[in-house]
Design a protein around this motif. Structure first.
Motif, short mmCIF file in Angstrom:
data_model
loop_
_atom_site.label_atom_id
_atom_site.label_comp_id
_atom_site.label_asym_id
_atom_site.label_seq_id
_atom_site.Cartn_x
_atom_site.Cartn_y
_atom_site.Cartn_z
N ALA A 33 0.85 -1.19 0.00
CA ALA A 33 0.00 0.00 0.00
C ALA A 33 0.88 1.23 0.00
CB ALA A 33 -0.92 0.01 1.22
N ARG A 34 0.29 2.36 -0.33
CA ARG A 34 1.01 3.63 -0.32
C ARG A 34 0.62 4.40 0.92
NH1 ARG A 34 1.12 8.12 -5.07
NH2 ARG A 34 3.10 7.18 -5.57
N LEU A 35 1.64 4.88 1.64
CA LEU A 35 1.44 5.69 2.84
C LEU A 35 1.94 7.09 2.51
CD1 LEU A 35 0.76 5.27 5.99
CD2 LEU A 35 3.23 5.39 6.26
N SER A 36 1.13 8.10 2.80
CA SER A 36 1.48 9.49 2.48
C SER A 36 1.44 10.33 3.75
CB SER A 36 0.47 10.09 1.50
OG SER A 36 0.33 9.28 0.37
N ILE A 73 -6.18 2.32 0.73
CA ILE A 73 -6.75 1.00 0.95
C ILE A 73 -7.69 0.68 -0.20
CG2 ILE A 73 -8.15 -0.44 2.47
CD1 ILE A 73 -7.23 1.26 4.81
N PRO A 74 -7.41 -0.39 -0.96
CA PRO A 74 -8.29 -0.75 -2.07
C PRO A 74 -9.73 -0.97 -1.60
CG PRO A 74 -6.25 -2.03 -2.15
CD PRO A 74 -6.26 -1.29 -0.83
N GLY A 75 -10.66 -0.34 -2.30
CA GLY A 75 -12.07 -0.44 -1.94
C GLY A 75 -12.53 0.71 -1.06
N LEU A 76 -11.59 1.37 -0.38
CA LEU A 76 -11.93 2.49 0.51
C LEU A 76 -11.30 3.80 0.06
CD1 LEU A 76 -11.48 0.71 3.94
CD2 LEU A 76 -13.62 1.37 2.88
N GLY A 77 -10.17 3.72 -0.62
CA GLY A 77 -9.45 4.93 -1.02
C GLY A 77 -8.47 5.36 0.07
N ARG A 78 -8.20 6.66 0.11
CA ARG A 78 -7.24 7.20 1.08
C ARG A 78 -7.92 7.35 2.44
NH1 ARG A 78 -2.93 10.64 -0.73
NH2 ARG A 78 -3.73 12.18 0.68
N VAL A 79 -7.32 6.73 3.46
CA VAL A 79 -7.89 6.73 4.80
C VAL A 79 -6.89 7.40 5.75
CG1 VAL A 79 -8.74 5.29 6.68
CG2 VAL A 79 -9.18 4.62 4.32
N GLN A 80 -7.36 8.37 6.54
CA GLN A 80 -6.46 9.07 7.46
C GLN A 80 -6.25 8.25 8.72
OE1 GLN A 80 -7.74 12.82 9.31
NE2 GLN A 80 -5.67 13.60 8.97
N ALA A 81 -5.00 8.26 9.19
CA ALA A 81 -4.64 7.55 10.42
C ALA A 81 -3.56 8.34 11.15
CB ALA A 81 -4.13 6.15 10.09
N GLN A 82 -3.42 8.05 12.42
CA GLN A 82 -2.34 8.64 13.21
C GLN A 82 -1.37 7.52 13.57
OE1 GLN A 82 -3.15 9.97 17.25
NE2 GLN A 82 -1.69 11.64 17.00
N GLY A 92 2.50 1.15 13.70
CA GLY A 92 1.10 0.92 14.03
C GLY A 92 0.34 2.21 13.88
N GLY A 93 -0.77 2.16 13.18
CA GLY A 93 -1.59 3.34 12.97
C GLY A 93 -3.01 3.14 13.45
N MET A 94 -3.61 4.20 13.95
CA MET A 94 -5.01 4.20 14.38
C MET A 94 -5.79 5.10 13.42
SD MET A 94 -6.67 5.39 18.01
CE MET A 94 -6.40 7.14 17.74
N PHE A 95 -6.82 4.53 12.78
CA PHE A 95 -7.63 5.32 11.86
C PHE A 95 -8.37 6.41 12.63
CE2 PHE A 95 -7.71 1.08 9.61
CZ PHE A 95 -6.76 1.45 8.66
N THR A 96 -8.44 7.61 12.05
CA THR A 96 -9.14 8.70 12.73
C THR A 96 -10.64 8.43 12.77
OG1 THR A 96 -9.15 9.98 10.68
CG2 THR A 96 -7.41 10.46 12.26
N ASP A 97 -11.16 7.71 11.79
CA ASP A 97 -12.55 7.24 11.77
C ASP A 97 -12.50 5.75 11.45
OD1 ASP A 97 -13.99 9.72 12.18
OD2 ASP A 97 -13.34 10.28 10.15
N PRO A 98 -13.22 4.92 12.19
CA PRO A 98 -13.20 3.48 11.90
C PRO A 98 -13.59 3.20 10.45
CG PRO A 98 -14.30 3.88 13.98
CD PRO A 98 -14.08 5.23 13.34
N ILE A 99 -13.01 2.14 9.89
CA ILE A 99 -13.30 1.76 8.51
C ILE A 99 -14.21 0.54 8.49
CG2 ILE A 99 -11.11 2.70 7.69
CD1 ILE A 99 -10.19 -0.27 7.37
N SER A 100 -14.83 0.32 7.33
CA SER A 100 -15.66 -0.86 7.12
C SER A 100 -14.82 -1.93 6.43
CB SER A 100 -16.87 -0.50 6.25
OG SER A 100 -17.54 -1.68 5.85
N LEU A 101 -14.53 -3.01 7.14
CA LEU A 101 -13.74 -4.08 6.54
C LEU A 101 -14.49 -4.75 5.40
CD1 LEU A 101 -11.97 -5.77 9.57
CD2 LEU A 101 -11.06 -4.09 7.96
N SER A 102 -15.82 -4.69 5.40
CA SER A 102 -16.58 -5.33 4.33
C SER A 102 -16.35 -4.62 2.99
CB SER A 102 -18.07 -5.36 4.67
OG SER A 102 -18.59 -4.05 4.75
#
Length: 114
Positions: A33-36, A73-82, A92-102
């Motif tokens: 994955a790409r991390l920015s 993340i494929p299927g979700l796009g760019r997801v912000q994390a700390q 280890g990163g924590m998403f700022t908003d929970p994601i849907s694994l489905s």
């Protein structure tokens, strides 16, 4: 033992440290994955596990603990994390908003041409 059993702290845990079990179970993955960190800084990482609340990845470069990043993340796009921790090449990163694994393509059934 039931996989959903409540985790218990290790026997050798310092009693002065509060034990906090993970909020969500993690799904093992092995995906690039790409991390920015900014519009001009990108690094390829290998995501090792993911949950609705966060991820663990191998990263070839130091990333500032506490910094905010975007993970593609494929299927979700760019997801912000700390970034919460880094030990050697693992972060280890924590998403700022929970994601849907489905919706995450890493967790779906894969179709091979075989």
């Amino acid at each position: 033992m039931d996989a959903r059993a409540t985790p218990t702290p290790p026997d050798d845990l310092d009693p002065a440290i509060e034990y906090k079990p993970r909020r969500a179970s993690r799904l093992a993955v092995d995906e690039a994955a790409r991390l920015s960190r900014s519009a001009t800084y990108h690094v390829e990482v290998n995501v090792r596990n993911v949950s609705p609340c966060g991820f663990m990845a191998e990263c070839p470069e130091a990333v500032g603990i506490g910094s905010y990043v975007m993970l593609d993340i494929p299927g979700l796009g760019r997801v912000q994390a700390q970034v919460r921790w880094q030990v050697g090449p693992r972060i280890g990163g924590m998403f700022t908003d929970p994601i849907s694994l489905s919706r995450c393509e890493w967790t779906g059934e894969r179709k091979d041409g075989a």
